[in-house]
Design a protein around this motif. Sequence first.
Motif, mmCIF file in Angstrom:
data_model
loop_
_atom_site.group_PDB
_atom_site.id
_atom_site.type_symbol
_atom_site.label_atom_id
_atom_site.label_comp_id
_atom_site.label_asym_id
_atom_site.label_seq_id
_atom_site.Cartn_x
_atom_site.Cartn_y
_atom_site.Cartn_z
ATOM 1 N N ALA A 67 0.867 -1.463 0.284
ATOM 2 C CA ALA A 67 -0.071 -0.029 -0.240
ATOM 3 C C ALA A 67 1.374 1.155 -0.337
ATOM 4 C CB ALA A 67 -0.984 -0.010 1.194
ATOM 5 N N LYS A 68 1.635 1.078 1.047
ATOM 6 C CA LYS A 68 2.852 2.543 0.998
ATOM 7 C C LYS A 68 3.338 2.504 -0.618
ATOM 8 C CE LYS A 68 6.272 4.565 3.433
ATOM 9 N NZ LYS A 68 7.192 4.602 5.078
ATOM 10 N N ALA A 69 3.929 1.562 -1.018
ATOM 11 C CA ALA A 69 4.515 1.869 -2.480
ATOM 12 C C ALA A 69 3.556 2.347 -3.515
ATOM 13 C CB ALA A 69 5.141 -0.094 -2.688
ATOM 14 N N TYR A 70 2.515 1.471 -3.603
ATOM 15 C CA TYR A 70 1.154 1.934 -4.326
ATOM 16 C C TYR A 70 1.260 3.865 -4.073
ATOM 17 C CZ TYR A 70 -0.204 -2.109 -6.280
ATOM 18 O OH TYR A 70 -0.217 -3.629 -7.109
ATOM 19 N N GLY A 71 1.241 4.122 -3.066
ATOM 20 C CA GLY A 71 1.480 5.706 -2.188
ATOM 21 C C GLY A 71 2.628 6.758 -3.092
ATOM 22 N N ASN A 72 3.605 5.689 -2.723
ATOM 23 C CA ASN A 72 4.508 6.630 -3.360
ATOM 24 C C ASN A 72 4.726 6.791 -4.867
ATOM 25 O OD1 ASN A 72 6.095 7.085 -1.002
ATOM 26 N ND2 ASN A 72 7.238 5.319 -0.731
ATOM 27 N N LEU A 73 4.852 5.754 -5.545
ATOM 28 C CA LEU A 73 4.501 6.021 -6.871
ATOM 29 C C LEU A 73 3.346 6.283 -7.944
ATOM 30 C CD1 LEU A 73 4.567 1.585 -7.793
ATOM 31 C CD2 LEU A 73 6.088 3.739 -8.970
ATOM 32 N N GLY A 74 2.596 6.670 -6.859
ATOM 33 C CA GLY A 74 1.381 7.906 -6.979
ATOM 34 C C GLY A 74 1.874 9.172 -7.291
ATOM 35 N N ASN A 75 2.890 8.930 -5.827
ATOM 36 C CA ASN A 75 3.641 10.834 -5.562
ATOM 37 C C ASN A 75 3.785 11.214 -6.877
ATOM 38 O OD1 ASN A 75 2.199 10.759 -3.806
ATOM 39 N ND2 ASN A 75 3.927 10.072 -2.124
ATOM 40 N N ASP A 103 -7.489 1.220 -2.187
ATOM 41 C CA ASP A 103 -8.119 -0.564 -1.446
ATOM 42 C C ASP A 103 -7.138 -1.644 -0.838
ATOM 43 O OD1 ASP A 103 -9.882 0.112 -3.720
ATOM 44 O OD2 ASP A 103 -9.349 -0.776 -5.124
ATOM 45 N N ILE A 104 -5.969 -1.893 -0.471
ATOM 46 C CA ILE A 104 -6.026 -2.105 0.518
ATOM 47 C C ILE A 104 -5.110 -1.559 2.255
ATOM 48 C CG2 ILE A 104 -3.309 -3.318 0.948
ATOM 49 C CD1 ILE A 104 -2.458 -3.188 -1.982
ATOM 50 N N SER A 105 -5.429 -0.213 2.375
ATOM 51 C CA SER A 105 -5.850 0.200 3.391
ATOM 52 C C SER A 105 -6.744 0.003 4.197
ATOM 53 C CB SER A 105 -5.227 1.437 2.636
ATOM 54 O OG SER A 105 -4.241 1.888 2.872
ATOM 55 N N GLU A 106 -7.901 0.535 3.450
ATOM 56 C CA GLU A 106 -9.248 0.151 3.552
ATOM 57 C C GLU A 106 -10.007 -1.452 3.968
ATOM 58 O OE1 GLU A 106 -12.464 3.424 1.991
ATOM 59 O OE2 GLU A 106 -11.754 2.008 0.811
ATOM 60 N N ALA A 107 -9.295 -2.555 3.165
ATOM 61 C CA ALA A 107 -8.846 -4.313 3.632
ATOM 62 C C ALA A 107 -8.706 -3.864 4.767
ATOM 63 C CB ALA A 107 -8.820 -4.999 2.545
ATOM 64 N N LEU A 108 -7.757 -3.627 5.149
ATOM 65 C CA LEU A 108 -6.797 -4.144 5.766
ATOM 66 C C LEU A 108 -7.139 -3.264 7.589
ATOM 67 C CD1 LEU A 108 -3.234 -4.579 4.840
ATOM 68 C CD2 LEU A 108 -4.692 -6.144 5.179
ATOM 69 N N GLY A 109 -7.774 -2.298 6.959
ATOM 70 C CA GLY A 109 -8.516 -0.746 7.990
ATOM 71 C C GLY A 109 -7.170 -0.868 8.769
ATOM 72 N N MET A 110 -6.649 0.138 7.521
ATOM 73 C CA MET A 110 -5.666 0.875 8.011
ATOM 74 C C MET A 110 -5.524 2.464 7.908
ATOM 75 S SD MET A 110 -2.426 -0.987 6.209
ATOM 76 C CE MET A 110 -1.349 0.431 5.582
ATOM 77 N N LYS A 111 -6.333 2.775 8.597
ATOM 78 C CA LYS A 111 -7.557 4.309 8.808
ATOM 79 C C LYS A 111 -6.479 4.993 7.984
ATOM 80 C CE LYS A 111 -10.890 3.160 11.488
ATOM 81 N NZ LYS A 111 -12.582 3.250 12.008
ATOM 82 N N GLU A 112 -5.088 5.373 9.119
ATOM 83 C CA GLU A 112 -4.014 6.688 8.703
ATOM 84 C C GLU A 112 -3.869 6.900 7.018
ATOM 85 O OE1 GLU A 112 0.535 7.844 10.489
ATOM 86 O OE2 GLU A 112 -0.909 7.631 11.767
#
Length: 199
Positions: free
Chosen positions: A59-67, A87-96
């Motif tokens: 999820a973090k890597a996808y976010g960095n690619l988005g940036n 999608d990954i963050s929501e599925a894992l309940g990673m609210k931040e």
Amino acid sequence: MHRKALELNEALGRKQGLAAAYGNLGLVYQTRGELDKAEEMYWKVLEIDEALGHKEYMAKAYGNLGNVYLTRGELDKAEKMYRKSLDISEALGMKEASAMQYGNLGLVYKTRGELDKAEELYRKALKLNEALGHKEYMAVSYANLGIVYGIRGDLNKAEELWKKSLGLYQEMGAGQHYGAKIVQQALDKLAQERSAAAQ
């Protein structure tokens, strides 16, 4: 230092350490504006984390690619990466992490001029940050919403939102924070425009 870490982790066969080193190098390249190299590093991170099944890091890597794509102005690619991260963050309940990606997606839509969609996403980010009690990110959300209203020409609403943002920075004792300075500049500019219009 990050290259040394990369070599050591490679020699020891520590894949998670390798992914972290690639990620750190990606951030160095991104900060320098070497976006092609940053992109290459983030794809390597993603490949390793996917093989390890480490979804949180994916999820973090996808976010960095988005940036990276957002910086280049490749909005469709940026949106795709941010949505994968979300999608990954929501599925894992990673609210931040979810709140961060809502904010990033809001920026994509704001840049496209789709202000209603941008507002909707910024409000989702705000709601999550309120639930988490993250004042700094709440301040960012209010500032972003203020920009949307400013673009629409609703300057009273923009001012109200920017004041909320600034108030949160001040509550945190972060009056000199980069975000606080930007919001203060927006409020000062608005006051000057109103003063000039009144004369």
